[in-house]
Design a protein around this motif. Sequence first.
Motif, PDB file in Angstrom:
ATOM      1  N   GLU A   1       0.825  -1.211   0.000  1.00 48.20           N
ATOM      2  CA  GLU A   1       0.000   0.000   0.000  1.00 48.20           C
ATOM      3  C   GLU A   1       0.858   1.259   0.000  1.00 48.20           C
ATOM      4  O   GLU A   1       0.478   2.277  -0.578  1.00 48.20           O
ATOM      5  N   VAL A   2       2.016   1.191   0.636  1.00 50.70           N
ATOM      6  CA  VAL A   2       2.932   2.332   0.663  1.00 50.70           C
ATOM      7  C   VAL A   2       3.356   2.692  -0.763  1.00 50.70           C
ATOM      8  O   VAL A   2       3.380   3.866  -1.140  1.00 50.70           O
ATOM      9  N   TYR A   3       3.672   1.692  -1.559  1.00 50.93           N
ATOM     10  CA  TYR A   3       4.098   1.953  -2.937  1.00 50.93           C
ATOM     11  C   TYR A   3       2.953   2.472  -3.789  1.00 50.93           C
ATOM     12  O   TYR A   3       3.167   3.297  -4.680  1.00 50.93           O
ATOM     13  N   TRP A   4       1.735   2.013  -3.526  1.00 54.61           N
ATOM     14  CA  TRP A   4       0.585   2.567  -4.250  1.00 54.61           C
ATOM     15  C   TRP A   4       0.402   4.041  -3.898  1.00 54.61           C
ATOM     16  O   TRP A   4       0.113   4.867  -4.774  1.00 54.61           O
ATOM     17  N   ALA A   5       0.580   4.394  -2.633  1.00 57.77           N
ATOM     18  CA  ALA A   5       0.485   5.804  -2.227  1.00 57.77           C
ATOM     19  C   ALA A   5       1.584   6.627  -2.897  1.00 57.77           C
ATOM     20  O   ALA A   5       1.342   7.746  -3.364  1.00 57.77           O
ATOM     21  N   ALA A   6       2.793   6.079  -2.955  1.00 52.92           N
ATOM     22  CA  ALA A   6       3.901   6.785  -3.605  1.00 52.92           C
ATOM     23  C   ALA A   6       3.613   7.001  -5.090  1.00 52.92           C
ATOM     24  O   ALA A   6       3.922   8.064  -5.642  1.00 52.92           O
ATOM     25  N   ILE A   7       3.019   6.016  -5.742  1.00 54.98           N
ATOM     26  CA  ILE A   7       2.671   6.165  -7.154  1.00 54.98           C
ATOM     27  C   ILE A   7       1.670   7.300  -7.329  1.00 54.98           C
ATOM     28  O   ILE A   7       1.804   8.124  -8.240  1.00 54.98           O
ATOM     29  N   ALA A   8       0.675   7.365  -6.453  1.00 55.37           N
ATOM     30  CA  ALA A   8      -0.327   8.429  -6.547  1.00 55.37           C
ATOM     31  C   ALA A   8       0.310   9.815  -6.388  1.00 55.37           C
ATOM     32  O   ALA A   8       0.043  10.731  -7.172  1.00 55.37           O
TER      33      ALA A   8
END
Length: 174
Positions: A51-58
Amino acid sequence: MPTALKRLIAFFLRHWPETALVSSALMLATAHAFERFGNLIPCTLCLKQREVYWAAIAVALVAIVIKRTVHARRISPWLDGLLGLIFLFGAGLAAYHAGVEWHWWPGPTACAGGGAGASLSEMERLINGGKTASPACDKALWHFLGLSMAGWNVIVSLKLAGWSFVSAYNRLRP
């Protein structure tokens, strides 16, 4: 430091949101590859790390759009800093998971799992109406050079956080 290396570092810092986006996407792709091809079903903490990487992508996508506006000079350093905080949080979460794997502290109750981890055949059984045990967070299913995936995630996340903060600092300078 060789000139070519300096130019490469300058390039990645100049294009930090794009680099953070690609790095995050590669980390997610790697995790999914371990899941799909290595038959390593993720535990609860593994999924939280993703989820951290999904937030970073956003955030990186927003930063890429902002870079092309008149507000880039004012807003971009803050978005780079936010990326740094996201990656720093990811490093902390991964370190917590690694500590759970090493039995330094207990994991969350959602991580009680039923053993070393579920396989894809167990997942298929679940999809077909059967029951399967969720993987336990305190069992590292894969190691490389003495580190589990969570341990390697600490290193990668700290590197990404550091570069994010360096990029933010460079954008703040006149």
